[in-house]
Design a protein around this motif. Structure first.
Motif, PDB file in Angstrom:
ATOM      1  N   ARG A   1       0.832  -1.206   0.000  1.00 28.82           N
ATOM      2  CA  ARG A   1       0.000   0.000   0.000  1.00 28.82           C
ATOM      3  C   ARG A   1       0.866   1.256   0.000  1.00 28.82           C
ATOM      4  O   ARG A   1       0.526   2.260  -0.645  1.00 28.82           O
ATOM      5  N   VAL A   2       1.995   1.223   0.698  1.00 34.03           N
ATOM      6  CA  VAL A   2       2.909   2.369   0.700  1.00 34.03           C
ATOM      7  C   VAL A   2       3.465   2.594  -0.698  1.00 34.03           C
ATOM      8  O   VAL A   2       3.565   3.733  -1.176  1.00 34.03           O
ATOM      9  N   GLN A   3       3.822   1.503  -1.389  1.00 30.58           N
ATOM     10  CA  GLN A   3       4.349   1.638  -2.745  1.00 30.58           C
ATOM     11  C   GLN A   3       3.315   2.205  -3.710  1.00 30.58           C
ATOM     12  O   GLN A   3       3.644   3.002  -4.591  1.00 30.58           O
ATOM     13  N   LYS A   4       2.060   1.803  -3.534  1.00 32.03           N
ATOM     14  CA  LYS A   4       1.013   2.249  -4.457  1.00 32.03           C
ATOM     15  C   LYS A   4       0.557   3.675  -4.183  1.00 32.03           C
ATOM     16  O   LYS A   4       0.318   4.454  -5.107  1.00 32.03           O
ATOM     17  N   LYS A   5       0.427   4.031  -2.892  1.00 33.05           N
ATOM     18  CA  LYS A   5      -0.190   5.311  -2.541  1.00 33.05           C
ATOM     19  C   LYS A   5       0.752   6.278  -1.834  1.00 33.05           C
ATOM     20  O   LYS A   5       0.371   7.420  -1.562  1.00 33.05           O
ATOM     21  N   GLY A   6       1.962   5.821  -1.527  1.00 30.77           N
ATOM     22  CA  GLY A   6       2.887   6.665  -0.793  1.00 30.77           C
ATOM     23  C   GLY A   6       2.670   6.557   0.704  1.00 30.77           C
ATOM     24  O   GLY A   6       1.633   6.082   1.172  1.00 30.77           O
ATOM     25  N   SER A   7       3.637   7.013   1.468  1.00 31.99           N
ATOM     26  CA  SER A   7       3.570   6.924   2.922  1.00 31.99           C
ATOM     27  C   SER A   7       2.829   8.118   3.510  1.00 31.99           C
ATOM     28  O   SER A   7       3.197   9.271   3.278  1.00 31.99           O
ATOM     29  N   SER A   8       1.793   7.822   4.298  1.00 32.91           N
ATOM     30  CA  SER A   8       1.065   8.890   4.990  1.00 32.91           C
ATOM     31  C   SER A   8       1.938   9.535   6.058  1.00 32.91           C
ATOM     32  O   SER A   8       1.911  10.752   6.253  1.00 32.91           O
ATOM     33  N   LEU A   9       2.722   8.721   6.763  1.00 33.25           N
ATOM     34  CA  LEU A   9       3.542   9.245   7.855  1.00 33.25           C
ATOM     35  C   LEU A   9       4.690  10.112   7.343  1.00 33.25           C
ATOM     36  O   LEU A   9       4.997  11.158   7.927  1.00 33.25           O
ATOM     37  N   ALA A  10       5.326   9.680   6.254  1.00 33.50           N
ATOM     38  CA  ALA A  10       6.477  10.429   5.743  1.00 33.50           C
ATOM     39  C   ALA A  10       6.101  11.857   5.373  1.00 33.50           C
ATOM     40  O   ALA A  10       6.901  12.789   5.545  1.00 33.50           O
ATOM     41  N   SER A  11       4.871  12.042   4.891  1.00 31.45           N
ATOM     42  CA  SER A  11       4.453  13.368   4.431  1.00 31.45           C
ATOM     43  C   SER A  11       4.214  14.350   5.571  1.00 31.45           C
ATOM     44  O   SER A  11       4.156  15.560   5.347  1.00 31.45           O
ATOM     45  N   ILE A  12       4.066  13.838   6.810  1.00 26.80           N
ATOM     46  CA  ILE A  12       3.781  14.743   7.933  1.00 26.80           C
ATOM     47  C   ILE A  12       4.842  14.682   9.028  1.00 26.80           C
ATOM     48  O   ILE A  12       4.726  15.366  10.042  1.00 26.80           O
ATOM     49  N   ALA A  13       5.895  13.896   8.824  1.00 25.52           N
ATOM     50  CA  ALA A  13       6.911  13.718   9.869  1.00 25.52           C
ATOM     51  C   ALA A  13       7.530  15.043  10.298  1.00 25.52           C
ATOM     52  O   ALA A  13       7.701  15.313  11.496  1.00 25.52           O
ATOM     53  N   GLY A  14       7.872  15.882   9.325  1.00 26.76           N
ATOM     54  CA  GLY A  14       8.526  17.146   9.646  1.00 26.76           C
ATOM     55  C   GLY A  14       7.659  18.078  10.470  1.00 26.76           C
ATOM     56  O   GLY A  14       8.165  18.872  11.278  1.00 26.76           O
ATOM     57  N   GLN A  15       6.338  17.981  10.310  1.00 22.99           N
ATOM     58  CA  GLN A  15       5.425  18.889  11.014  1.00 22.99           C
ATOM     59  C   GLN A  15       5.252  18.525  12.485  1.00 22.99           C
ATOM     60  O   GLN A  15       4.772  19.349  13.271  1.00 22.99           O
ATOM     61  N   VAL A  16       5.610  17.303  12.859  1.00 14.46           N
ATOM     62  CA  VAL A  16       5.520  16.910  14.270  1.00 14.46           C
ATOM     63  C   VAL A  16       6.894  16.569  14.843  1.00 14.46           C
ATOM     64  O   VAL A  16       7.001  16.076  15.965  1.00 14.46           O
ATOM     65  N   GLY A  17       7.945  16.836  14.064  1.00 13.54           N
ATOM     66  CA  GLY A  17       9.306  16.605  14.536  1.00 13.54           C
ATOM     67  C   GLY A  17       9.677  15.145  14.698  1.00 13.54           C
ATOM     68  O   GLY A  17      10.555  14.806  15.500  1.00 13.54           O
ATOM     69  N   ALA A  18       9.017  14.263  13.939  1.00 14.58           N
ATOM     70  CA  ALA A  18       9.249  12.826  14.097  1.00 14.58           C
ATOM     71  C   ALA A  18      10.519  12.376  13.388  1.00 14.58           C
ATOM     72  O   ALA A  18      10.831  12.836  12.284  1.00 14.58           O
ATOM     73  N   ALA A  19      11.242  11.475  14.025  1.00 12.86           N
ATOM     74  CA  ALA A  19      12.332  10.769  13.360  1.00 12.86           C
ATOM     75  C   ALA A  19      11.736   9.634  12.543  1.00 12.86           C
ATOM     76  O   ALA A  19      10.698   9.073  12.901  1.00 12.86           O
ATOM     77  N   ILE A  20      12.384   9.277  11.431  1.00  7.94           N
ATOM     78  CA  ILE A  20      11.876   8.230  10.544  1.00  7.94           C
ATOM     79  C   ILE A  20      12.899   7.110  10.425  1.00  7.94           C
ATOM     80  O   ILE A  20      14.093   7.352  10.231  1.00  7.94           O
ATOM     81  N   ILE A  21      12.412   5.869  10.542  1.00 13.15           N
ATOM     82  CA  ILE A  21      13.224   4.684  10.263  1.00 13.15           C
ATOM     83  C   ILE A  21      12.551   3.925   9.127  1.00 13.15           C
ATOM     84  O   ILE A  21      11.339   3.703   9.150  1.00 13.15           O
ATOM     85  N   ASN A  22      13.344   3.517   8.146  1.00 13.55           N
ATOM     86  CA  ASN A  22      12.837   2.681   7.063  1.00 13.55           C
ATOM     87  C   ASN A  22      13.010   1.218   7.462  1.00 13.55           C
ATOM     88  O   ASN A  22      14.127   0.762   7.716  1.00 13.55           O
TER      89      ASN A  22
END
Length: 310
Positions: A13-34
């Motif tokens: 689903r991430v490959q087809k529609k993109g990551s929902s979390l990645a698009s908002i990580a910067g706005q909440v200061g979240a660190a991202i792990i792949n």
């Protein structure tokens, strides 16, 4: 403390529609792990766990949730666990469908982090130990026919290039319809020694079985809940004896939520348990992922309750 976002970039689903979390990580200061590469993920998770993140968001399918929770709880020790939010992102999203969310946006993340989310579940995970190996953690364990059907499904889906999923399901149902025996390896009974411990007694079984299914979740998606054990013990388990030839009836009864028929079917039992032990040499899965089992003793117990918010 900022949240930690763990994303499986290879989730279907991430490959087809993109990551929902990645698009908002910067706005909440979240660190991202792949989570796509296990080795890299393990290294990054170990580093982030040094600061004890309070809330972890996981975007991926059931297999991703299983891998993340396993790696996290193997490292946690006696520390206080984080709160979790599971976001659909894979091929199968049973966990997100029951205690997580199909979609997520900035407003929902902000509500979750501020304690204003509507859905809060406090439930234990399954902790599965196999002959002294490091524990596996997840929500849905199965042995016998279900792992066989899962493996068959994945093989046929790969052969078809990932397309025409309905045709694969149709093939599985036709195989189930042939019943046990007659060379139908998909649902061939397999020997098991089973011990089920609950507050009042201990049940011991040694015979051929078609399968077991065990969870701590309150149900499955679409209102499916094929468990009717009594008591408050957290492990919910249903067992199919090996001489039961009404497999299609069982499958359809569960799918159509006709649980009263399922309860009355001879050779099907359901218990609530505190501890389960299987001596078994056959296919098993945890959240759709194969477990390495070879003439092994499998011990299943609940963890302490964990908080899941959506």
């Amino acid at each position: 403390m900022p949240p930690l976002f763990i994303i499986n970039q290879r989730g279907s689903r991430v490959q087809k529609k993109g990551s929902s979390l990645a698009s908002i990580a910067g706005q909440v200061g979240a660190a991202i792990i792949n989570a796509s590469s296990l080795e890299t993920f393990q290294e990054q998770l170990a580093e982030h766990m040094k600061s004890d993140p309070e809330h972890i968001f996981i975007e991926g399918g059931d297999g991703t949730a299983h891998i993340v929770l396993t790696e996290y709880f193997r490292r946690l020790g006696n520390r206080k666990p984080a709160r979790f939010t599971i976001v659909s992102g894979g091929t199968t999203n049973q966990i997100a469908g029951v205690i997580g969310t199909k979609k997520i946006d900035l407003t929902q993340v902000q509500k979750i982090l501020s304690g204003q989310a509507a859905n809060v579940h406090q439930i234990p995970l399954l902790e599965i130990s196999i002959d002294g190996s490091p524990s596996e953690y997840g929500f849905l364990f199965s042995s016998g026919a279900i792992p066989m059907a899962t493996d068959y499904f994945q093989t046929r889906k790969a052969e078809k290039g990932g397309a025409n999923t309905s045709a694969v399901y149709s093939t599985i149902l036709k195989a189930l319809g042939r019943g046990t025996g007659s060379g139908n390896a998909l649902i061939e009974p397999s020997p098991v020694k089973l011990t089920v411990t609950n507050p009042k007694d201990e049940i011991r079984i040694a015979e051929d079985h078609l399968g077991t299914i065990l969870t701590t979740m309150p149900g499955f998606i679409m209102g499916i809940d094929p468990f009717w054990g009594k008591g408050d013990a957290p492990l919910r388990m249903t067992y199919l004896r090996g001489d039961n030839k009404k497999v299609v009836r069982l499958v359809l009864s569960a799918a159509l939520r006709r649980f009263e028929k399922l309860k009355k079917t001879e050779g099907v039992e359901s218990w609530n348990a505190e501890f389960v032990r299987l001596e078994y040499d056959g296919p098993t899965t945890l959240d759709g992922e194969k477990l390495a089992v070879s003439k092994s003793a499998i011990e299943i117990r609940p963890t302490r309750p964990i908080t899941f918010i959506s």
